[in-house]
Design an enzyme around this catalytic site. Structure first.
Site, PDB file in Angstrom:
ATOM      1  N   CYS A   1      -2.342  -3.216   8.178  1.00 46.15           N
ATOM      2  CA  CYS A   1      -2.558  -1.794   7.406  1.00 46.15           C
ATOM      3  C   CYS A   1      -2.051  -1.404   6.188  1.00 46.15           C
ATOM      4  CB  CYS A   1      -1.512  -1.072   8.885  1.00 46.15           C
ATOM      5  SG  CYS A   1      -1.227   0.682   8.189  1.00 46.15           S
TER       6      CYS A   1
ATOM      7  N   CYS B   1       0.052   1.802   5.661  1.00 48.29           N
ATOM      8  CA  CYS B   1       1.771   0.884   5.581  1.00 48.29           C
ATOM      9  C   CYS B   1       2.656   0.720   4.804  1.00 48.29           C
ATOM     10  CB  CYS B   1       1.564   0.083   6.816  1.00 48.29           C
ATOM     11  SG  CYS B   1       0.826   0.457   8.508  1.00 48.29           S
TER      12      CYS B   1
END
Length: 106
Positions: free
Chosen positions: A29, A32
């Site tokens: 991700c 993230c």
């Protein structure tokens, strides 16, 4: 920031007392990973009253689904083991995250 595992999640978060912030993320991700340094700064700033944890969902998919983490990044505030607030991927800006933390910082 405390790195959680699927084994430690229940003890540290669901049986924890007070406010506990959990950053659900994964290696794949990119948003993230982009947020992570700033989230760590917030942990240093507010960590005296809120416990900050992170959970790599790659290693705990079932746990993430059980916590209704359906997209990443998901940043969740727990109080005494119950989910109190959450910011999901579309709203995951550092400003929104800090504003959520401030609501629970007493």
């Amino acid at each position: 920031m405390l790195e959680l595992t699927k084994e430690s999640f229940e003890t540290e978060v669901l049986k924890g007392e007070g406010y506990i912030f959990v950053d659900f993320w994964s290696q794949g991700c990119e948003p993230c990973k982009a947020l992570m340094p700033e989230v760590h700064e917030l942990a240093e700033k507010y960590g005296d009253k809120i416990k900050f944890c992170s959970m790599d969902t790659t290693k705990a998919r079932r746990l993430a689904i059980k916590q209704k983490v359906l997209g990443l990044p998901t940043l969740t505030m727990y109080k005494d083991g119950e989910k109190a607030d959450e910011i999901t991927k579309d709203d995951a800006t550092i400003e929104n995250i800090e504003s959520m933390i401030k609501k629970y910082y007493e």
